[in-house]
Design a protein around this motif. Sequence first.
Motif, short mmCIF file in Angstrom:
data_model
loop_
_atom_site.label_atom_id
_atom_site.label_comp_id
_atom_site.label_asym_id
_atom_site.label_seq_id
_atom_site.Cartn_x
_atom_site.Cartn_y
_atom_site.Cartn_z
N LEU A 1 0.84 -1.17 0.00
CA LEU A 1 0.00 0.00 0.00
C LEU A 1 0.88 1.24 0.00
N PRO A 2 0.39 2.34 -0.59
CA PRO A 2 1.19 3.55 -0.62
C PRO A 2 1.59 3.97 0.79
N ARG A 3 2.80 4.40 0.93
CA ARG A 3 3.31 4.81 2.22
C ARG A 3 3.83 6.23 2.14
N SER A 4 3.96 6.84 3.27
CA SER A 4 4.49 8.19 3.31
C SER A 4 5.98 8.16 3.02
N PRO A 5 6.55 9.27 2.54
CA PRO A 5 7.97 9.30 2.26
C PRO A 5 8.82 8.93 3.46
N SER A 6 8.36 9.25 4.65
CA SER A 6 9.16 8.94 5.83
C SER A 6 9.25 7.45 6.08
N ALA A 7 8.24 6.67 5.54
CA ALA A 7 8.25 5.23 5.75
C ALA A 7 8.90 4.50 4.60
N ALA A 8 9.45 5.22 3.65
CA ALA A 8 10.02 4.58 2.48
C ALA A 8 11.23 3.73 2.88
N PRO A 9 11.33 2.53 2.34
CA PRO A 9 12.45 1.66 2.68
C PRO A 9 13.75 2.18 2.10
N GLY A 10 14.85 1.66 2.61
CA GLY A 10 16.15 2.10 2.15
C GLY A 10 16.49 1.55 0.78
N PRO A 11 17.63 1.98 0.24
CA PRO A 11 18.02 1.53 -1.09
C PRO A 11 18.36 0.05 -1.12
N LEU A 12 18.16 -0.56 -2.28
CA LEU A 12 18.44 -1.98 -2.45
C LEU A 12 19.83 -2.19 -3.02
N SER A 13 20.49 -3.26 -2.56
CA SER A 13 21.73 -3.67 -3.19
C SER A 13 21.41 -4.43 -4.47
N THR A 14 22.42 -4.68 -5.28
CA THR A 14 22.20 -5.43 -6.51
C THR A 14 21.69 -6.84 -6.20
N ALA A 15 22.26 -7.47 -5.17
CA ALA A 15 21.83 -8.82 -4.80
C ALA A 15 20.39 -8.83 -4.30
N GLY A 16 20.04 -7.86 -3.45
CA GLY A 16 18.67 -7.80 -2.95
C GLY A 16 17.67 -7.53 -4.04
N ALA A 17 18.00 -6.60 -4.93
CA ALA A 17 17.10 -6.29 -6.05
C ALA A 17 16.96 -7.49 -6.98
N SER A 18 18.05 -8.23 -7.17
CA SER A 18 17.98 -9.42 -8.03
C SER A 18 17.03 -10.45 -7.45
N ALA A 19 17.11 -10.64 -6.12
CA ALA A 19 16.22 -11.60 -5.47
C ALA A 19 14.76 -11.18 -5.62
N LEU A 20 14.48 -9.89 -5.47
CA LEU A 20 13.12 -9.42 -5.63
C LEU A 20 12.64 -9.56 -7.08
N TYR A 21 13.55 -9.34 -8.02
CA TYR A 21 13.17 -9.47 -9.42
C TYR A 21 12.87 -10.92 -9.76
N VAL A 22 13.67 -11.84 -9.22
CA VAL A 22 13.39 -13.26 -9.42
C VAL A 22 12.01 -13.59 -8.85
N GLY A 23 11.69 -12.99 -7.71
CA GLY A 23 10.37 -13.19 -7.13
C GLY A 23 9.25 -12.65 -7.98
N ALA A 24 9.54 -11.58 -8.73
CA ALA A 24 8.53 -11.02 -9.62
C ALA A 24 8.27 -11.91 -10.83
N LEU A 25 9.21 -12.79 -11.14
CA LEU A 25 9.11 -13.61 -12.34
C LEU A 25 8.68 -15.04 -12.05
N LEU A 26 8.91 -15.51 -10.83
CA LEU A 26 8.56 -16.88 -10.48
C LEU A 26 7.36 -16.88 -9.53
N GLY A 27 6.55 -17.89 -9.61
CA GLY A 27 5.41 -17.97 -8.72
C GLY A 27 4.51 -19.14 -9.04
N PRO A 28 3.24 -19.07 -8.62
CA PRO A 28 2.33 -20.20 -8.77
C PRO A 28 2.16 -20.71 -10.20
N SER A 29 2.28 -19.84 -11.19
CA SER A 29 2.11 -20.31 -12.57
C SER A 29 3.13 -21.38 -12.93
N LEU A 30 4.31 -21.33 -12.30
CA LEU A 30 5.34 -22.33 -12.57
C LEU A 30 4.93 -23.70 -12.05
#
Length: 453
Positions: free
Chosen positions: A9-38
């Motif tokens: 859900l939309p959050r206020s700027p003060s609640a925005a999470p910190g920056p992602l590392s390349t490894a963390g972003a890669s893990a999230l991107y893999v999560g965006a591509l894999l799921g129940p359809s597989l």
Amino acid sequence: MTDTATTSLPRSPSAAPGPLSTAGASALYVGALLGPSLLLLPGLAARAAGPASLLAWLALLGLSGLIATVFCALGTRLGSSGGVAGYTAAGLGARAGRAAGWCFLAGVVAGAPVVCLIGGSYAAAAVGADGGTAVRAGLVLLALVLGVRLLGVRTGAGLQLALVSGLVGLVLLAALGSAPAARAAHWTPFLPHGWAGVARAAPPLMFAFVGWEAAASLTTRLRDPRRQLRRVVLIAFAVTSLLCLGLAAATVAVLGPGAGGPVPLADLMRAALGSRGPLLAAGAAVVLTLAATNTYLTGAAALLDALLPPGAATDPTPSPASGPASGATPGPASGRRGSLVVVGATVLTGGPLFALVGTGLLTTAQLVAVPTALFLAVYLTCTAAAVRVLDGMPRLAAAVSCPAVLALLLGTGWPVLLAAAVALTAAALGRTDDRSPSGRSAAAREGSPAGGV
């Protein structure tokens, strides 16, 4: 459907999470591509094309790489820019952008019942129940996730990463653990249904590759998007390619003529672990279904708030100057409105779909074509827009992938008419003032997988 995307859900700027590392972003991107359809598609492809289904997987992985290149370029050039709606609007205008946004929204609403039916099939298979039990289990899963959505519960980034890791581990266990049961005879005949079977297998498989639009929201979380995003996309493409091909090959080699069932991962887990395998697969499928459906419905609610005209009960909509670039977001009332509408739309959509499957008029495999067509319509508009706004190799990738996406969209059959109806209605009713998808608010990009993580 993509699946284990992480939205919020939309959050206020003060609640925005910190920056992602390349490894963390890669893990999230893999999560965006894999799921129940597989959990369903390898068996569905094997039923349509037999061993030659791997050719369909390889071809679509190549197309997926081109689409990844396009979204990576759009992300580095345009930033979040309203996600798929903003990307389309940048090249094709506000009406086309609105059409893309509503197709994405409709894809999520139509895909939620399908994903729950997949999870229900695994739950039923674990206890040896019939198709009626699978439908009832899917209905329970959908009711649970809609209740969670109404309560405003959001799955956190840590939980999403754990789910992604669990899915990757499960796929590897199924593919490697069942390897001793593989038989060379299962690879012949290689083309049991001819090239027409390969063509039939291809369109539904695109449901496994929805998620590249996550580049929109990741650009807001990376320290150096222009440098990091390319690495993230490359890592995500490599990981998902290996997992998809490994699972597809294991499905054919181990299951052979029985590879066309609705729960191929459970069948592989049975070959790897015995009677405990389907139970493990069912548990993972249920948890993954609930998490993935919740996160996509959350993203759809935020996207809906960006597309609908601002109401009296909502916070004032930020001006374009205070949009994604500044991190401004709508208030809680706006997010609540979107959740109510999305839940209502999912109920109205899911009811008839569950009834059709329960009466045997349609199968879950056939229903996959509905959200697939809607997401392909989104990719069609984005790649067409990319041809106009990009240059160099990304523009060439867009020019090649756009007609390929169109061919796959037409190959989905009757659902293409539904996608066209949604797009044309949204374009006809859309406003053309300065409140375009690219400048409404940061909520527009929340509809993209990984948004707001």
